[in-house]
Design an enzyme around this catalytic site. Structure first.
Site, short mmCIF file in Angstrom:
data_model
loop_
_atom_site.label_atom_id
_atom_site.label_comp_id
_atom_site.label_asym_id
_atom_site.label_seq_id
_atom_site.Cartn_x
_atom_site.Cartn_y
_atom_site.Cartn_z
N ASP A 13 -2.30 -28.37 -28.33
CA ASP A 13 -1.57 -28.01 -27.10
C ASP A 13 -2.04 -26.61 -26.70
O ASP A 13 -1.27 -25.67 -26.66
CB ASP A 13 -0.04 -28.06 -27.32
CG ASP A 13 0.45 -27.09 -28.38
OD1 ASP A 13 -0.34 -26.75 -29.31
OD2 ASP A 13 1.61 -26.63 -28.30
N ASP A 18 -4.22 -22.33 -31.06
CA ASP A 18 -4.97 -23.59 -30.99
C ASP A 18 -6.42 -23.29 -30.62
O ASP A 18 -7.36 -23.92 -31.14
CB ASP A 18 -4.40 -24.53 -29.92
CG ASP A 18 -2.95 -24.87 -30.14
OD1 ASP A 18 -2.64 -25.96 -30.63
OD2 ASP A 18 -2.10 -24.01 -29.82
N ASN A 42 2.79 -25.88 -25.91
CA ASN A 42 2.77 -24.47 -25.51
C ASN A 42 2.73 -24.32 -24.00
O ASN A 42 3.32 -23.40 -23.42
CB ASN A 42 1.53 -23.77 -26.08
CG ASN A 42 1.62 -23.52 -27.57
OD1 ASN A 42 2.69 -23.22 -28.09
ND2 ASN A 42 0.50 -23.63 -28.26
N THR A 127 -2.15 -29.76 -34.18
CA THR A 127 -1.68 -28.37 -34.12
C THR A 127 -0.70 -28.17 -32.96
O THR A 127 -0.46 -27.03 -32.55
CB THR A 127 -2.86 -27.39 -33.99
OG1 THR A 127 -3.50 -27.61 -32.72
CG2 THR A 127 -3.87 -27.55 -35.11
N PHE A 169 8.38 -24.44 -33.79
CA PHE A 169 8.13 -24.89 -32.41
C PHE A 169 7.59 -26.31 -32.29
O PHE A 169 8.10 -27.11 -31.50
CB PHE A 169 7.17 -23.91 -31.70
CG PHE A 169 6.84 -24.36 -30.30
CD1 PHE A 169 7.73 -24.15 -29.25
CD2 PHE A 169 5.65 -25.03 -30.02
CE1 PHE A 169 7.44 -24.59 -27.96
CE2 PHE A 169 5.36 -25.48 -28.74
CZ PHE A 169 6.26 -25.25 -27.70
N ASN A 170 6.53 -26.66 -33.04
CA ASN A 170 5.88 -27.97 -32.82
C ASN A 170 6.84 -29.12 -33.12
O ASN A 170 6.78 -30.17 -32.47
CB ASN A 170 4.62 -28.11 -33.69
CG ASN A 170 3.49 -27.24 -33.18
OD1 ASN A 170 3.48 -26.84 -32.02
ND2 ASN A 170 2.54 -26.94 -34.05
N HIS A 254 -1.37 -19.67 -37.23
CA HIS A 254 -0.79 -20.97 -37.58
C HIS A 254 -1.85 -22.09 -37.53
O HIS A 254 -2.09 -22.79 -38.51
CB HIS A 254 0.31 -21.36 -36.59
CG HIS A 254 1.43 -20.39 -36.44
ND1 HIS A 254 2.38 -20.21 -37.41
CD2 HIS A 254 1.77 -19.56 -35.41
CE1 HIS A 254 3.27 -19.33 -36.98
NE2 HIS A 254 2.93 -18.91 -35.78
N ASP A 255 -2.41 -22.27 -36.34
CA ASP A 255 -3.26 -23.45 -36.12
C ASP A 255 -4.63 -23.35 -36.80
O ASP A 255 -5.10 -24.35 -37.36
CB ASP A 255 -3.40 -23.71 -34.61
CG ASP A 255 -2.06 -24.08 -33.98
OD1 ASP A 255 -1.13 -24.42 -34.73
OD2 ASP A 255 -1.95 -24.03 -32.75
C1 BDR Z 1 3.10 -23.36 -33.47
O1 BDR Z 1 3.73 -23.24 -32.21
C2 BDR Z 1 2.80 -22.95 -31.21
O2 BDR Z 1 3.30 -22.01 -30.31
C3 BDR Z 1 1.54 -22.52 -31.90
O3 BDR Z 1 0.39 -22.89 -31.16
C4 BDR Z 1 1.60 -23.21 -33.23
O4 BDR Z 1 1.00 -24.48 -33.18
C5 BDR Z 1 3.70 -22.33 -34.40
O5 BDR Z 1 5.05 -22.56 -34.56
CA CA Z 2 -0.35 -25.18 -31.28
#
Ligand code: BDR
Ligand code: CA
Length: 330
Positions: A13, A18, A42, A127, A169-170, A254-255
């Protein structure tokens, strides 16, 4: 780890991290990227697709197909994360309009087709929110036994969440999809999910000193200027947001970590558990619940990453960026 490049599909996203994950994958000798699917998260689907195409073009891999997928979550109305990633999704970075159009194949069709074409070999990484993957397992219930490995960036297992006190978030963006996906994997003959959650991603960060060191090493390389500019402009927005919310200028990778783990699982230690997702909590919607003590009596479906060799992963990331700067996309 195999030395043959492994077929991989990345579901994104695109967002800032990402984008960094895609750049990493483009430079990874271990990866043969079959295509990249996009999902709302996102940013909206169109922005995620456009950003993905632009980032692949920056990496010199505009030839990789980009498959647009779900434009909305399965059922809940969710907010985007433009406050973290900027209006475009790429912070302060401005990339040229990508030359290659998006594919006309839908992400769900493409994921299922790739899993059949590379049965037992495909590495799938997500991701972003799990909407496309949920639709894919509903379309093809055999998906978990067709893929070799399925890695997500998602969840908070012993850590607190980043959208709410308990949700990452994801997962929070489409909890129903996440629940479908967690429940589909890990059955008899099916791959488990590998969950790279906040427990480990928060340990993998970079800051302005790392960006400056990369800029110095990439100076004079064929693609050094464009790549450095992108990394500086994208990460500066993230640093500003983190400084405003947490008082520290850093970027949480993260990603990129999820993609790195997909290609080299030895970067993390995992612990097996049955994991499920809260979809209707008053305070906890989107929380990932790991049954560490087997109290549900369910089969474990997830390898939860519990520790990470963050130093090695960060070094691998910047080495990959240097290869890209040299004009070597893998
Ligand atoms: C995840 O949330 C998104 O904002 C980032 O791209 C990542 O995949 C982190 O919580
Ligand atoms: Ca992401």
């Amino acid at each position: 780890m195999s030395h043959e490049p492994e077929p991989i599909v990345i579901d994104v996203d695109t967002g800032i991290d990402d984008a960094l994950a895609l750049l990493y994958a483009c430079a990874a000798p271990a990866a043969e990227i079959l295509g990249v699917s996009t999902v709302v998260g996102n940013v909206d689907l169109n922005a995620a697709t456009r950003n993905t195409r632009a980032v692949l073009a920056l990496a010199g891999r505009g030839d990789i197909p980009v498959w647009p997928g779900a434009a909305s979550p399965l059922s809940s109305a969710s907010a985007d994360a433009r406050h973290v990633h900027g209006e475009s999704g790429l912070g302060h970075a401005v990339l040229p309009e990508p030359p290659e159009p998006a594919s006309r194949t839908h992400a769900v069709d493409a994921i299922v087709a790739a899993a059949h074409a590379h049965a037992g070999r495909l590495i799938l990484v997500a991701t972003g929110p799990l909407t496309n993957v949920a639709l894919a397992v509903m379309r093809e219930p055999e998906l978990p036994s067709l893929v070799k490995r399925f890695v997500i960036m998602g969840g908070a297992y012993a850590e607190s969440g980043n959208v709410t006190p308990s949700a990452e978030f994801n997962i929070w963006h489409d909890p129903e999809a996440a629940r479908i996906v967690f429940r589909a994997f890990g059955g008899v003959g099916g791959a488990s999910m590998v969950a790279v959650g906040l427990d480990v991603t928060r340990k993998m960060t970079f800051d302005e000193k790392d960006v400056a060191a990369f800029a110095a090493s990439a100076a004079g390389k064929p693609k050094g200027a464009a790549l450095t500019r992108f990394i500086e402009d994208a990460s500066r927005f993230y640093f500003e947001r983190m400084e405003a919310s947490q008082g520290r200028r850093h970027l949480v990778m993260h990603d990129p970590l999820a993609v790195a783990v997909a290609l080299d699982p030895t970067l993390v230690e995992t612990r097996r558990a049955a994991v499920d997702v809260e979809t209707s909590g008053r305070l906890t919607t989107g929380a990932t619940i790991a049954d560490w003590r087997g109290q549900w009596g369910r089969l474990a479906n997830t390898e939860v990453a519990v520790s990470v060799d963050a130093e090695r992963a960060r070094k691998m990331f910047f080495e990959a960026m240097l290869r890209l700067a040299e004009g070597r996309s893998r």
